[in-house]
Write an enzyme that holds these catalytic residues in place. Structure first.
Site, PDB file in Angstrom:
ATOM      1  CG  ASN A 114      -0.388  -0.194   2.491  1.00  0.00           C
ATOM      2  OD1 ASN A 114       0.837  -0.209   2.604  1.00  0.00           O
ATOM      3  ND2 ASN A 114      -1.187  -0.290   3.531  1.00  0.00           N
ATOM      4  CG  HIS A 117       4.765   3.230   8.052  1.00  0.00           C
ATOM      5  ND1 HIS A 117       4.010   2.379   8.810  1.00  0.00           N
ATOM      6  CD2 HIS A 117       5.386   4.082   8.922  1.00  0.00           C
ATOM      7  CE1 HIS A 117       4.172   2.691  10.094  1.00  0.00           C
ATOM      8  NE2 HIS A 117       5.005   3.713  10.187  1.00  0.00           N
TER       9      HIS A 117
HETATM   10  P1  GDP Z   1      -1.364   1.190   8.586  1.00  0.00           P
HETATM   11  O1  GDP Z   1      -1.080   1.877   9.912  1.00  0.00           O
HETATM   12  O2  GDP Z   1      -2.461   1.873   7.799  1.00  0.00           O
HETATM   13  O3  GDP Z   1      -0.122   0.988   7.743  1.00  0.00           O
HETATM   14  O4  GDP Z   1      -1.959  -0.274   8.915  1.00  0.00           O
HETATM   15  P2  GDP Z   1      -1.590  -1.388  10.012  1.00  0.00           P
HETATM   16  O5  GDP Z   1      -0.708  -0.829  11.092  1.00  0.00           O
HETATM   17  O6  GDP Z   1      -2.873  -2.050  10.401  1.00  0.00           O
HETATM   18  O7  GDP Z   1      -0.749  -2.471   9.191  1.00  0.00           O
HETATM   19  C1  GDP Z   1       0.594  -2.274   8.864  1.00  0.00           C
HETATM   20  C2  GDP Z   1       0.824  -2.743   7.448  1.00  0.00           C
HETATM   21  O8  GDP Z   1       0.633  -4.158   7.374  1.00  0.00           O
HETATM   22  C3  GDP Z   1      -0.152  -2.200   6.407  1.00  0.00           C
HETATM   23  O9  GDP Z   1       0.187  -0.900   5.962  1.00  0.00           O
HETATM   24  C4  GDP Z   1      -0.046  -3.221   5.308  1.00  0.00           C
HETATM   25  O10 GDP Z   1       1.151  -3.033   4.531  1.00  0.00           O
HETATM   26  C5  GDP Z   1       0.098  -4.506   6.103  1.00  0.00           C
HETATM   27  N1  GDP Z   1      -1.181  -5.203   6.332  1.00  0.00           N
HETATM   28  C6  GDP Z   1      -2.219  -4.795   7.116  1.00  0.00           C
HETATM   29  N2  GDP Z   1      -3.213  -5.709   7.133  1.00  0.00           N
HETATM   30  C7  GDP Z   1      -2.770  -6.729   6.342  1.00  0.00           C
HETATM   31  C8  GDP Z   1      -3.329  -8.002   5.954  1.00  0.00           C
HETATM   32  O11 GDP Z   1      -4.451  -8.383   6.345  1.00  0.00           O
HETATM   33  N3  GDP Z   1      -2.556  -8.782   5.129  1.00  0.00           N
HETATM   34  C9  GDP Z   1      -1.321  -8.407   4.692  1.00  0.00           C
HETATM   35  N4  GDP Z   1      -0.641  -9.244   3.880  1.00  0.00           N
HETATM   36  N5  GDP Z   1      -0.769  -7.232   5.037  1.00  0.00           N
HETATM   37  C10 GDP Z   1      -1.480  -6.405   5.837  1.00  0.00           C
END
Ligand code: GDP
Length: 142
Positions: A114, A117
């Site tokens: 995505n 970060h």
């Molecule tokens: P952020 O703070 O928006 O980056 O989201 P999070 O802290 O929840 O997750 C960290 C990163 O992990 C995300 O930016 C994605 O790259 C990855 N990620 C989150 N959820 C998933 C998932 O369900 N599957 C996978 N493969 N990667 C995920």
């Protein structure tokens, strides 16, 4: 409003697709100042440590392998309400749910890849900035 600092990382998929300049432009156009900037290949140990908060989640190993796949570009962004402002510019974690005109809506490839970060709280911002940068690299008088 308070002047804050936050950490941005342009993830491997963003750097690989030559999106560094266009993403940094979003930050500047949105009123954030780039106080420090570096392109860096994370080691496996650094990738694991950076994402240690997710180590119990099923996608942790996959996430770590992705983040060390190729270089990232990390920066310290500064401005009014920088943590929240940056998160709004990024958009939702899942690009399918991200609002129009956000970086993830425009450029992200998938939930994992995505593109960007950003620190999600002031407390995490302080830790993430210190993970990558020495105080002398961003805390100066101009
Ligand atoms: P952020 O703070 O928006 O980056 O989201 P999070 O802290 O929840 O997750 C960290 C990163 O992990 C995300 O930016 C994605 O790259 C990855 N990620 C989150 N959820 C998933 C998932 O369900 N599957 C996978 N493969 N990667 C995920």
């Amino acid at each position: 409003m308070a002047i804050e600092r936050t950490l941005s990382m342009i993830k491997p998929d963003g750097v690989e697709r030559n999106l560094v300049g266009v993403i940094l432009s979003h930050y500047e156009a949105g009123g954030l100042r780039i106080k420090a900037l570096r392109r860096q290949q994370l080691s496996l140990a650094q990738g694991r440590a950076f994402y240690a908060v997710h180590k119990k989640r099923p996608f942790y190993e996959e996430l770590v392998n992705y983040i060390v796949r190729s270089p990232v570009v990390v920066s310290v962004l500064e401005g009014d309400n920088a943590v929240t402002k940056h998160r709004h510019m990024m958009g939702a974690t899942n690009p399918e749910e991200a609002a129009a005109d956000t970086i993830r809506k425009k450029y992200a490839q998938s939930l994992q890849e995505n593109t960007v970060h950003g620190s999600d709280s002031l407390e995490n911002a302080a830790w993430e900035v210190s993970f990558f940068f020495a105080l002398s690299e961003y805390d100066y008088f101009n």
